[in-house]
Write a protein that holds these residues in place. Structure first.
Motif, mmCIF file in Angstrom:
data_model
loop_
_atom_site.group_PDB
_atom_site.id
_atom_site.type_symbol
_atom_site.label_atom_id
_atom_site.label_comp_id
_atom_site.label_asym_id
_atom_site.label_seq_id
_atom_site.Cartn_x
_atom_site.Cartn_y
_atom_site.Cartn_z
ATOM 1 N N MET A 55 36.151 24.972 -70.260
ATOM 2 C CA MET A 55 34.849 23.875 -69.637
ATOM 3 C C MET A 55 33.490 24.767 -70.191
ATOM 4 S SD MET A 55 34.021 21.505 -68.468
ATOM 5 C CE MET A 55 35.717 21.234 -67.398
ATOM 6 N N LYS A 56 32.644 26.015 -70.730
ATOM 7 C CA LYS A 56 32.065 26.420 -71.607
ATOM 8 C C LYS A 56 31.955 26.124 -72.516
ATOM 9 C CE LYS A 56 31.494 30.988 -69.407
ATOM 10 N NZ LYS A 56 31.346 32.085 -69.305
ATOM 11 N N ARG A 57 34.037 25.403 -73.464
ATOM 12 C CA ARG A 57 33.698 24.837 -74.602
ATOM 13 C C ARG A 57 32.943 23.032 -75.127
ATOM 14 N NH1 ARG A 57 39.588 27.114 -76.685
ATOM 15 N NH2 ARG A 57 39.385 29.417 -77.020
ATOM 16 N N PHE A 58 33.905 22.923 -74.146
ATOM 17 C CA PHE A 58 33.099 21.333 -73.600
ATOM 18 C C PHE A 58 31.694 20.884 -73.510
ATOM 19 C CE2 PHE A 58 37.617 20.295 -72.035
ATOM 20 C CZ PHE A 58 37.789 19.392 -72.684
ATOM 21 N N ALA A 107 29.285 24.038 -74.881
ATOM 22 C CA ALA A 107 29.067 23.820 -76.375
ATOM 23 C C ALA A 107 29.207 22.230 -77.192
ATOM 24 C CB ALA A 107 29.770 25.523 -76.675
ATOM 25 N N VAL A 108 29.869 22.428 -77.407
ATOM 26 C CA VAL A 108 29.988 20.705 -78.087
ATOM 27 C C VAL A 108 29.215 19.707 -77.237
ATOM 28 C CG1 VAL A 108 31.935 18.598 -78.828
ATOM 29 C CG2 VAL A 108 32.575 21.356 -78.911
ATOM 30 N N LEU A 109 29.142 19.574 -76.602
ATOM 31 C CA LEU A 109 27.957 18.502 -75.693
ATOM 32 C C LEU A 109 26.119 18.860 -74.694
ATOM 33 C CD1 LEU A 109 31.028 16.621 -73.510
ATOM 34 C CD2 LEU A 109 29.803 16.067 -75.668
ATOM 35 N N PRO A 110 26.074 19.446 -76.133
ATOM 36 C CA PRO A 110 24.717 19.851 -76.167
ATOM 37 C C PRO A 110 23.772 19.254 -74.857
ATOM 38 C CG PRO A 110 24.819 19.726 -78.110
ATOM 39 C CD PRO A 110 26.163 19.640 -77.580
ATOM 40 N N GLN A 111 23.870 17.921 -74.744
ATOM 41 C CA GLN A 111 22.839 17.563 -75.604
ATOM 42 C C GLN A 111 23.348 16.886 -73.389
ATOM 43 O OE1 GLN A 111 25.651 16.442 -76.948
ATOM 44 N NE2 GLN A 111 25.603 14.351 -77.010
ATOM 45 N N TYR A 112 24.314 17.542 -73.010
ATOM 46 C CA TYR A 112 24.461 17.128 -71.482
ATOM 47 C C TYR A 112 24.888 18.369 -70.372
ATOM 48 C CZ TYR A 112 26.142 12.932 -73.316
ATOM 49 O OH TYR A 112 25.528 11.515 -74.024
ATOM 50 N N GLN A 113 25.155 18.348 -69.760
ATOM 51 C CA GLN A 113 24.696 19.568 -68.197
ATOM 52 C C GLN A 113 25.467 18.801 -67.638
ATOM 53 O OE1 GLN A 113 21.522 20.736 -65.841
ATOM 54 N NE2 GLN A 113 22.187 22.593 -65.574
ATOM 55 N N ILE A 114 26.636 20.152 -67.972
ATOM 56 C CA ILE A 114 28.156 19.935 -67.198
ATOM 57 C C ILE A 114 28.370 20.156 -65.259
ATOM 58 C CG2 ILE A 114 30.360 19.817 -67.068
ATOM 59 C CD1 ILE A 114 30.331 19.782 -70.422
ATOM 60 N N HIS A 115 28.232 19.620 -64.707
ATOM 61 C CA HIS A 115 28.502 20.460 -63.497
ATOM 62 C C HIS A 115 30.251 20.143 -63.230
ATOM 63 C CE1 HIS A 115 24.130 20.920 -63.025
ATOM 64 N NE2 HIS A 115 24.204 19.586 -63.806
ATOM 65 N N VAL A 116 30.804 21.214 -62.330
ATOM 66 C CA VAL A 116 32.096 20.768 -61.533
ATOM 67 C C VAL A 116 32.119 21.278 -60.197
ATOM 68 C CG1 VAL A 116 34.088 21.756 -61.659
ATOM 69 C CG2 VAL A 116 33.351 21.300 -64.152
ATOM 70 N N LEU A 117 32.043 20.475 -59.313
ATOM 71 C CA LEU A 117 32.725 20.736 -57.699
ATOM 72 C C LEU A 117 34.204 20.876 -58.022
ATOM 73 C CD1 LEU A 117 29.998 18.475 -58.393
ATOM 74 C CD2 LEU A 117 29.921 18.910 -56.263
ATOM 75 N N SER A 118 34.631 21.354 -56.779
ATOM 76 C CA SER A 118 35.835 21.885 -56.928
ATOM 77 C C SER A 118 36.275 21.245 -54.972
ATOM 78 C CB SER A 118 36.483 23.238 -56.978
ATOM 79 O OG SER A 118 37.693 23.371 -56.586
#
Length: 112
Positions: free
Chosen positions: A1-4, A6-17
């Motif tokens: 997820m860290k790689r994604f 890094a490629v999408l710095p204009q977004y803040q990715i949150h993952v719920l499990s």
């Protein structure tokens, strides 16, 4: 997820499990447009609306909680902390600083 992230710095990715009772297992870099993903059964799904996912009327981006009533939402409070310079006279007549410090603003999230 860290790689994604890094490629999408204009977004803040949150993952719920699902395995973590729908809790957040990854929070991306702050400051971007939030994107919520739901990880379950070894796959990811996009959460288009957190209010719908949580079955709530409101969602707080700060504390990541859902609410049914606007009055229950968390409050953002700015707290001022001042550490004051205190001057005192010493026995020999000179002035000395007892306490030094700064004035700053702190952002506090208080959820009700």
């Amino acid at each position: 997820m860290k790689r994604f992230q890094a490629v999408l710095p204009q977004y803040q990715i949150h993952v719920l499990s699902k395995d973590h009772f729908n809790g957040i297992i990854y929070d991306g870099v702050k400051g971007g447009v939030p994107i919520y993903l739901y990880y379950h059964d070894k796959q990811f799904d996009v959460i288009t609306k957190m209010t719908g996912f949580l079955n709530r009327s409101y969602f707080c981006e700060t504390c990541k909680k859902g609410y049914d009533h606007k009055s229950d939402m968390c409050a953002i409070i700015y707290v001022s902390i001042a550490i004051i310079y205190i001057w005192r006279k010493t026995k020999n007549g000179n002035c000395a600083i007892n306490v030094t410090g700064i004035l700053k603003m702190i952002l506090v999230s208080k959820c009700t």
